[in-house]
Design a protein around this motif. Structure first.
Motif, PDB file in Angstrom:
ATOM      1  N   MET A   1       0.825  -1.213   0.000  1.00  0.00           N
ATOM      2  CA  MET A   1       0.000   0.000   0.000  1.00  0.00           C
ATOM      3  C   MET A   1       0.860   1.264   0.000  1.00  0.00           C
ATOM      4  O   MET A   1       0.568   2.229  -0.695  1.00  0.00           O
ATOM      5  CB  MET A   1      -0.921  -0.011   1.220  1.00  0.00           C
ATOM      6  N   GLU A  26      -0.853  -3.681   2.612  1.00  0.00           N
ATOM      7  CA  GLU A  26      -2.283  -3.376   2.624  1.00  0.00           C
ATOM      8  C   GLU A  26      -2.976  -4.144   3.738  1.00  0.00           C
ATOM      9  O   GLU A  26      -2.728  -5.336   3.960  1.00  0.00           O
ATOM     10  CB  GLU A  26      -2.901  -3.746   1.273  1.00  0.00           C
ATOM     11  N   SER A  28      -2.629  -3.733   6.929  1.00  0.00           N
ATOM     12  CA  SER A  28      -1.808  -3.922   8.126  1.00  0.00           C
ATOM     13  C   SER A  28      -1.854  -2.689   9.029  1.00  0.00           C
ATOM     14  O   SER A  28      -2.258  -1.606   8.615  1.00  0.00           O
ATOM     15  CB  SER A  28      -0.357  -4.201   7.738  1.00  0.00           C
ATOM     16  N   MET A 155      -6.067   4.447   3.648  1.00  0.00           N
ATOM     17  CA  MET A 155      -5.012   4.356   4.648  1.00  0.00           C
ATOM     18  C   MET A 155      -5.028   5.592   5.527  1.00  0.00           C
ATOM     19  O   MET A 155      -5.258   6.706   5.055  1.00  0.00           O
ATOM     20  CB  MET A 155      -3.646   4.219   3.959  1.00  0.00           C
ATOM     21  N   ARG A 181      -9.414  -1.792  11.152  1.00  0.00           N
ATOM     22  CA  ARG A 181      -8.718  -2.726  10.273  1.00  0.00           C
ATOM     23  C   ARG A 181      -9.552  -3.977  10.046  1.00  0.00           C
ATOM     24  O   ARG A 181      -9.684  -4.460   8.927  1.00  0.00           O
ATOM     25  CB  ARG A 181      -7.354  -3.057  10.868  1.00  0.00           C
ATOM     26  N   THR A 187      -5.783   0.267   6.204  1.00  0.00           N
ATOM     27  CA  THR A 187      -4.344   0.225   6.463  1.00  0.00           C
ATOM     28  C   THR A 187      -3.985   1.412   7.344  1.00  0.00           C
ATOM     29  O   THR A 187      -4.467   2.519   7.120  1.00  0.00           O
ATOM     30  CB  THR A 187      -3.553   0.288   5.146  1.00  0.00           C
TER      31      THR A 187
END
Length: 235
Positions: A1, A26, A28, A155, A181, A187
């Motif tokens: 990502m 991605e 995480s 993100m 998440r 992310t």
């Protein structure tokens, strides 16, 4: 990502980031750790477009976004929640939240995002018509995260979300990050000075010292490294 390659940033003659390389998978949660002055906040400001890098590259979701302005980066799906939240105290809770989706044209989706923010943070729903100035520190941090989520990010860049908060409130904030998440595959790049708390929710961690990455690995491995913890993480 997210991929950083040789990222360097300066404040005048001070090199705050010195060739930082990092990747974030991605879906995480990745923690960025280190003492005050290590370059953590500068890293997020540079990735988020608030500070232009002097060298290096930033790739987000397959696109080179190096040097893009912050508003363009936000529209791309990378949202920065700054240290202390940056809420506008003169506006109400709901008005602050709506600012996060002001640029989105789909009114139905904006309304749905607002409902989701209130579901995620029931305390904000209770105080939706109150000025943000009346909120506690923890409530303001919830508001800042909620405002970031209003833009439907891929993100989040979270800078010290637990700063100045009581331990129980910190725990609630960190659990919300985990929930985001799990619920939406969001992310997260999490900057925290409280390394133990950050690593308790993170998959991976990077340790900064004087603008350089001095260690990186799985969160549990970093927690288990006594020498690293004592030298850089303060516990």
């Amino acid at each position: 990502m997210l991929e950083l390659e040789g990222l360097t940033a300066t404040y005048g003659a001070v090199r705050a980031l010195d060739g930082v390389g990092m990747s974030v998978a991605e879906g995480s949660i990745t923690a960025v750790l280190g003492a005050n002055g290590a370059g953590k906040t500068t890293l997020l400001r540079t990735v988020g477009g608030l500070l232009g890098p002097t060298a290096g590259r930033v790739r987000f979701d397959g696109t080179d976004i190096t040097g893009w302005p912050a508003d363009r980066i936000t529209r791309r799906g990378l949202v920065h929640v700054p240290e202390n939240g940056g809420v506008i105290t003169e506006l109400t809770v709901e008005e602050n939240l709506r600012l996060g989706a002001l640029w989105r044209r789909d009114r139905a989706d904006r309304a749905a995002a607002l409902a989701e923010a209130f579901e995620l943070f029931p305390r904000l729903a209770e105080r939706r018509d109150k000025p943000a100035a009346t909120l506690s520190g923890g409530e303001r941090q919830m508001l800042a995260i909620g405002r970031g989520l209003m833009s439907r990010p891929k993100m989040l860049l979270l800078d010290e979300p637990s700063l100045g908060l009581a331990p129980l409130v910190t725990l609630r904030i960190l659990r919300v990050i985990e929930e985001l998440r799990a619920r939406a595959g969001l992310t997260v790049l999490l900057v925290e000075q409280n390394a133990r708390s950050a690593l308790s929710v993170a998959d991976h961690g990077h340790v900064l010292s004087l603008g350089r990455v001095v260690a990186a690995g799985a969160a549990d491995a970093l927690l288990a490294d006594d020498q690293l913890r004592h030298a850089y993480l303060g516990f």
